[in-house]
Design an enzyme around this catalytic site. Sequence first.
Site, PDB file in Angstrom:
ATOM      1  N   HIS B  86       0.827  -1.208   0.000  1.00 36.09           N
ATOM      2  CA  HIS B  86       0.000   0.000   0.000  1.00 36.09           C
ATOM      3  C   HIS B  86       0.866   1.266   0.000  1.00 36.09           C
ATOM      4  O   HIS B  86       0.537   2.260  -0.652  1.00 36.09           O
ATOM      5  CB  HIS B  86      -0.918  -0.039   1.228  1.00 36.09           C
ATOM      6  CG  HIS B  86      -1.762   1.171   1.385  1.00 36.09           C
ATOM      7  ND1 HIS B  86      -1.599   2.061   2.425  1.00 36.09           N
ATOM      8  CD2 HIS B  86      -2.774   1.672   0.632  1.00 36.09           C
ATOM      9  CE1 HIS B  86      -2.482   3.036   2.304  1.00 36.09           C
ATOM     10  NE2 HIS B  86      -3.206   2.825   1.226  1.00 36.09           N
ATOM     11  N   GLU B  89       1.920   1.859  -3.441  1.00 37.19           N
ATOM     12  CA  GLU B  89       0.790   2.397  -4.220  1.00 37.19           C
ATOM     13  C   GLU B  89       0.748   3.936  -4.086  1.00 37.19           C
ATOM     14  O   GLU B  89       0.556   4.646  -5.068  1.00 37.19           O
ATOM     15  CB  GLU B  89      -0.510   1.773  -3.715  1.00 37.19           C
ATOM     16  CG  GLU B  89      -1.754   2.296  -4.404  1.00 37.19           C
ATOM     17  CD  GLU B  89      -2.935   2.312  -3.450  1.00 37.19           C
ATOM     18  OE1 GLU B  89      -3.224   1.283  -2.816  1.00 37.19           O
ATOM     19  OE2 GLU B  89      -3.554   3.374  -3.332  1.00 37.19           O
ATOM     20  N   HIS B  90       0.963   4.428  -2.880  1.00 34.75           N
ATOM     21  CA  HIS B  90       0.993   5.886  -2.690  1.00 34.75           C
ATOM     22  C   HIS B  90       2.163   6.517  -3.449  1.00 34.75           C
ATOM     23  O   HIS B  90       2.003   7.542  -4.111  1.00 34.75           O
ATOM     24  CB  HIS B  90       1.154   6.207  -1.204  1.00 34.75           C
ATOM     25  CG  HIS B  90      -0.128   6.269  -0.462  1.00 34.75           C
ATOM     26  ND1 HIS B  90      -0.578   7.402   0.174  1.00 34.75           N
ATOM     27  CD2 HIS B  90      -1.078   5.333  -0.245  1.00 34.75           C
ATOM     28  CE1 HIS B  90      -1.742   7.163   0.751  1.00 34.75           C
ATOM     29  NE2 HIS B  90      -2.066   5.902   0.519  1.00 34.75           N
ATOM     30  N   GLU B 166      -4.485   8.325   6.822  1.00 35.44           N
ATOM     31  CA  GLU B 166      -5.466   7.415   6.219  1.00 35.44           C
ATOM     32  C   GLU B 166      -5.845   6.322   7.227  1.00 35.44           C
ATOM     33  O   GLU B 166      -7.013   5.941   7.338  1.00 35.44           O
ATOM     34  CB  GLU B 166      -4.884   6.793   4.937  1.00 35.44           C
ATOM     35  CG  GLU B 166      -5.873   5.870   4.230  1.00 35.44           C
ATOM     36  CD  GLU B 166      -5.305   5.237   2.957  1.00 35.44           C
ATOM     37  OE1 GLU B 166      -4.144   5.512   2.601  1.00 35.44           O
ATOM     38  OE2 GLU B 166      -6.043   4.452   2.332  1.00 35.44           O
TER      39      GLU B 166
END
Lengths: 444, 463
Positions: B86, B89-90, B166
């Site tokens: 993840h 992904e950022h 997040e």
Amino acid sequence: MIKFVTYFLFVFFNINAVFSNSAEMKLPIKVVPILTKNQAWLIEDPSTPLVLIEMTFTKTGSSYMPIGKEGLSTLFSNLFLKARNGGNHHEFIAIMDGLKLKVNTNVSHDNLGFSFSFPKENADKVIPLIKTLFNNAVFSEEDVNKNKYGGYTNFAHSNPSYVAQRALHMKVFQGHPYGQNPDGDSQSIQMLRADDIKIFPQAFLAKENLKISFLGSLNEKETQNYANQILQTLPDEKLIKTDDIPYIEPKPVKDLTQIYQDVPQSSIAFIYPMPKYNTLDYYYATIANVSLGLTQESKLWRAARVKKGLVYGISTDIEQWPASTYLYGSASTQGAQTQQILDIVRQKFTNLKTKGISEKDLSFAQNHLTGKIATALIEPRQIINLIHYAQTWNKDIDFLQKYVDAIRSVKLEDVNKFIQNWIDPQKLSFSIVGKNAGCEIPQE
Amino acid sequence: MRIFIISLFLSTIVLTPIIAEQNQPNIATIPLPPAQENKYNIQSFKLPNGLEVLHIPNFRAPVIMQAVCYKIGSADDAQGKSGVAHYLEHLMFRGTKNTPDGVFNKTISEIGAESNAYTQYDTTVYYQIFAKNHLERMMELEADRMQYFEPNPQAFDSEKRIIIEEYQMRVGNDKNEQLYTMTNAAFFANHPYRIPIIGWWEELEKISRDDALDYHKKYYGPNNAILVISGDIDFESTKKLAEKYYGPIPARPTIERNRTQEPKHFQETIRVELRHQTVSAQVQAIYDAPNYRTGDQKEVLALSIFEKILGHDSTGKLYQNLVMQQKIAGNVYASFNPNYHDPYSFVLVASPKTFYDYKELEYAMHVTLKKIINDEINDALVEDAKKNIVYEMDEHFSSLSNISDFIIKGLANGRNLKDMLNFHQNFAQIKTKDVQDVAQKYFKNPPRMIAAGVSLSQLESDQ
């Protein structure tokens, strides 16, 4: 070897639109005359097995409820599918599910909306059923009592972003119908009875205040037939006459609105008055907002997220209601960082006022606003929402072209003149929900 | 897990082509279903570098969606490095060797496109939705970050701070997500599905720049990806552009997944309970269940039918029994998703009508389920469930994003295109006896887990 498959399903209709240079922007909307003086908007789309219907009754939202009956439209919306057939809503819902009829209700400050979707093959059974929804409201006192306190009592435990937004709305619109709690207040909720719900359709849901749109594999004749059946039992006029609610500019709140919630991340909401919808100033404000907070290239996004990593998201949008227009912004950050976000928002407003926007910013905003229309056309639900929204706002079927032309014709000097005259950071109002002792409204 | 929704645009910026045009590579084809079985007209091919490409035409509007799915997800994070998939992904939005930080998002914003990415247990997907005339530029940018990933050095720290925000938004502030996290951590004893996609906070904080760069180098090759182009474009144009922009990217060494697997589970039921004002009132009964890739296809299809029989809206047997007859639940549904790479679960969820119904509801779910699997699965129910499944899939596929998502997830998790598109025929072959057998096999024992959200605000309102 590549196998080619003949296209035989998807070549149905082509929305003729050019997005990069905005030469032409047209949706294939057909205007179908229906009962009395109404009209339905239709887009034929044989690529979906569904028929989609959007219905909106204007001036029936929470702000239009009679004094002492605040919360009535929200309660009607919540009960819409319940207590049918003499109170047994489960049986009614089972009939709906058997026909694959999906129903959603939506109550705003101004309007009450209904969305329906079902397979075309079930239309003969579904349409008469929809008709009954508007003229056969039988609700028990027990159902009313069980449901009427729901939204009101759960508010304190709601999502912090929602609480921040609602709390700020109630302050900036204090004394105006938009400042009311859509769920009602403790006194009005207590007064709501089953008879109020029973009479609600006759009182508020009439042909005169109905907007209706269709999308699916149906033609104009079928649209007319379906619409006329649904409208057949609606009264021509509402029993309860309502005047337009007065236009209001949100009043700046000098003190910071703070609500405690035991959560690690605080939610921040801010509101700023904007020019009335459909004026030239409105378009200038729309352009300025792209630069301020609408996109991931905006000043707020770059300062708070990209440069400092303080937020997962921060954005602003211009909310247009029939009786008010304002900029609404929101962000969430860990409690200790909340003051930094308030400072950044204030600073970016100040910078906007002192520096204005550049020719590049204007071109970027124009391309963004016209280009993003394409993303609203990716599925049938989005397409009908777009055209129904336009119809509800009394626009013409060439509304997209007019919007694009209006955005494209904006001149830099006009935007900057507007910014100079209109923007005043002192008029920003803030609310925060979380653990934020010690935060203050930022000053110059 | 979604990270951002970009809204946005850009026609005034002219950039030097990032990837030089090369000779067109030869294209190998993947077996396709016959045309009559392929009502969505999906065509596919594979580039010599291993990239699978799918073309899904839809000429409803002048809009196109591009999606690139990497066959790698959070369940492949190395031990002690949870959250790295993840995190990468950022970082994928923060620049490449050829495209400085900010240009990708600026381009997206300027053309009014929507861009997003999400990491799941088994896959990571990047997509954009935009007006049709921008396809070439979108392909250029997506191919560029596949090959030349090189984020701005400052992005490593700032994106980690953003992920912590997040985390707080999705988990810290949300008691339902905390219940889900606790439930998964207890349900899976050894498989990495037990670890949250976003990672454990303590491990996330320690992930380094090199962890992310190594991850990209190892997994983000064309031979580990699927490209889907759907919308208003013909097959030939899709093929030419895919060859032009993705064809020159060299393949990377093939990586075999090496996940720890679940041991045989004990039969006793495990319990997880979260009590809070803001948690949704719910009782979940969670069972072991097979998936498409490793399970028996017939069993998986039969279980999908059983899911509809139990929990398909108000016509489902559980709803009729617990909500309508016993009036002990406010709502109930079943959830079974066999599209995971490894076996996942079958879940029944019921919300107690009042705070005082928790215990009784759990017992009632158990008794009702027994009665259904022993006596009530008949031809009419099975045929009705099949119709519902097929109808819902046809409806779901009206959306470009839904059909793209369905196809790429299926392919990435070991299904073949023909099987996925032949869902009408596949379900038609399942008989009532098949459904009765799987129901007995997977539901004769008590659930492996009961997870309860005990709503204290429900208690307040009931008092």
